[in-house]
Write a protein that holds these residues in place. Structure first.
Motif, PDB file in Angstrom:
ATOM      1  N   VAL A  41       0.822  -1.212   0.000  1.00  0.00           N
ATOM      2  CA  VAL A  41       0.000   0.000   0.000  1.00  0.00           C
ATOM      3  C   VAL A  41       0.859   1.267   0.000  1.00  0.00           C
ATOM      4  CG1 VAL A  41      -1.970  -1.109   1.098  1.00  0.00           C
ATOM      5  CG2 VAL A  41      -0.207  -0.043   2.521  1.00  0.00           C
ATOM      6  N   SER A  42       2.162   1.098  -0.186  1.00  0.00           N
ATOM      7  CA  SER A  42       3.047   2.264  -0.154  1.00  0.00           C
ATOM      8  C   SER A  42       2.920   3.064  -1.454  1.00  0.00           C
ATOM      9  CB  SER A  42       4.500   1.835   0.034  1.00  0.00           C
ATOM     10  OG  SER A  42       4.965   1.169  -1.122  1.00  0.00           O
ATOM     11  N   ARG A  43       3.263   4.323  -1.368  1.00  0.00           N
ATOM     12  CA  ARG A  43       3.239   5.190  -2.548  1.00  0.00           C
ATOM     13  C   ARG A  43       4.487   5.007  -3.409  1.00  0.00           C
ATOM     14  NH1 ARG A  43      -0.253   9.611  -2.814  1.00  0.00           N
ATOM     15  NH2 ARG A  43      -1.577   9.862  -1.005  1.00  0.00           N
ATOM     16  N   GLY A  96       1.502  -0.802  15.932  1.00  0.00           N
ATOM     17  CA  GLY A  96       1.825  -1.903  15.034  1.00  0.00           C
ATOM     18  C   GLY A  96       0.885  -3.085  15.195  1.00  0.00           C
ATOM     19  N   LEU A  97       0.549  -3.436  16.450  1.00  0.00           N
ATOM     20  CA  LEU A  97      -0.391  -4.541  16.671  1.00  0.00           C
ATOM     21  C   LEU A  97      -1.797  -4.195  16.201  1.00  0.00           C
ATOM     22  CD1 LEU A  97       0.722  -6.027  20.100  1.00  0.00           C
ATOM     23  CD2 LEU A  97       0.609  -7.210  17.897  1.00  0.00           C
ATOM     24  N   VAL A  98      -2.183  -2.940  16.393  1.00  0.00           N
ATOM     25  CA  VAL A  98      -3.496  -2.514  15.887  1.00  0.00           C
ATOM     26  C   VAL A  98      -3.518  -2.640  14.366  1.00  0.00           C
ATOM     27  CG1 VAL A  98      -5.064  -0.548  15.622  1.00  0.00           C
ATOM     28  CG2 VAL A  98      -4.025  -1.024  17.852  1.00  0.00           C
ATOM     29  N   MET A  99      -2.449  -2.210  13.721  1.00  0.00           N
ATOM     30  CA  MET A  99      -2.376  -2.329  12.259  1.00  0.00           C
ATOM     31  C   MET A  99      -2.380  -3.795  11.831  1.00  0.00           C
ATOM     32  SD  MET A  99       0.279   0.758  11.398  1.00  0.00           S
ATOM     33  CE  MET A  99       0.412   0.363   9.672  1.00  0.00           C
ATOM     34  N   TYR A 100      -1.646  -4.631  12.546  1.00  0.00           N
ATOM     35  CA  TYR A 100      -1.628  -6.061  12.234  1.00  0.00           C
ATOM     36  C   TYR A 100      -3.024  -6.665  12.367  1.00  0.00           C
ATOM     37  CZ  TYR A 100      -0.549 -11.040  12.557  1.00  0.00           C
ATOM     38  OH  TYR A 100      -0.524 -12.395  12.359  1.00  0.00           O
ATOM     39  N   GLU A 103      -5.305  -4.635   9.343  1.00  0.00           N
ATOM     40  CA  GLU A 103      -4.877  -4.558   7.943  1.00  0.00           C
ATOM     41  C   GLU A 103      -4.291  -5.889   7.500  1.00  0.00           C
ATOM     42  OE1 GLU A 103      -2.003  -1.450   7.711  1.00  0.00           O
ATOM     43  OE2 GLU A 103      -3.467   0.123   8.005  1.00  0.00           O
ATOM     44  N   PHE A 104      -4.359  -6.127   6.227  1.00  0.00           N
ATOM     45  CA  PHE A 104      -3.761  -7.319   5.634  1.00  0.00           C
ATOM     46  C   PHE A 104      -2.610  -6.845   4.753  1.00  0.00           C
ATOM     47  CE2 PHE A 104      -4.118 -11.328   3.056  1.00  0.00           C
ATOM     48  CZ  PHE A 104      -3.866 -12.169   4.118  1.00  0.00           C
ATOM     49  N   ARG A 105      -1.591  -6.272   5.413  1.00  0.00           N
ATOM     50  CA  ARG A 105      -0.523  -5.590   4.704  1.00  0.00           C
ATOM     51  C   ARG A 105       0.779  -6.377   4.687  1.00  0.00           C
ATOM     52  NH1 ARG A 105       2.925  -0.938   6.066  1.00  0.00           N
ATOM     53  NH2 ARG A 105       2.319  -1.248   8.204  1.00  0.00           N
ATOM     54  N   MET A 106       1.200  -6.893   5.853  1.00  0.00           N
ATOM     55  CA  MET A 106       2.435  -7.658   5.907  1.00  0.00           C
ATOM     56  C   MET A 106       2.324  -8.722   6.991  1.00  0.00           C
ATOM     57  SD  MET A 106       5.037  -4.740   7.297  1.00  0.00           S
ATOM     58  CE  MET A 106       4.774  -3.898   8.843  1.00  0.00           C
TER      59      MET A 106
END
Length: 135
Positions: A41-43, A96-100, A103-106
């Motif tokens: 999802v990076s630019r 980071g844990l909230v994002m994990y 999100e389905f990013r890494m």
């Protein structure tokens, strides 16, 4: 609000907060994170540099301001590291844990390495801030 020490500390921590991630993610760990990426999802080359720069200035200023009040005039390296670890855990592990979880990013492995990177980065920023305020 804009003392000489705070301005210099803001600049010193800005250098760490702005350049360390770029060096780490673009040169040191690029291959690792490319393999751990699920959805990129990076630019990439289309980053909005003014937003990144202003955001890092704001983070550096607030980091320095909060550190100055938190340290209670005890500007030691160990105090800077302790403060940096707390901020790094807040961002790297907490957010980071909230994002994990949202999100389905890494992969989880990438999130762990990312959290460790931010703990180290903010610890170095804490050392920089303590060195400036100590002088």
């Amino acid at each position: 609000m804009f003392s000489k020490s705070r301005i210099i500390s803001t600049f010193a921590t800005f250098v760490v907060i702005y350049f360390f991630p770029w060096i780490f993610y673009e040169f040191i760990a690029k291959n690792f994170f490319e393999k751990q990426m699920i959805n990129d999802v990076s630019r990439g080359n289309e980053m909005i540099l003014w937003a990144v720069t202003v955001g890092c200035v704001i983070m550096a200023y607030l980091f320095s301001t909060i550190y100055e009040g938190w340290s209670k005039d005890e500007y030691s390296v160990s105090n800077g590291i302790r403060f940096g670890v707390l901020i790094g855990l807040f961002f790297g592990a907490g957010i980071g844990l909230v994002m994990y979880g949202t999100e389905f990013r890494m992969t989880h492995t990438a999130h762990i390495i990312d959290a460790l990177f931010w703990v180290v980065t903010y610890s170095i920023a804490g050392i920089m801030a303590s060195a400036v305020y100590k002088r």
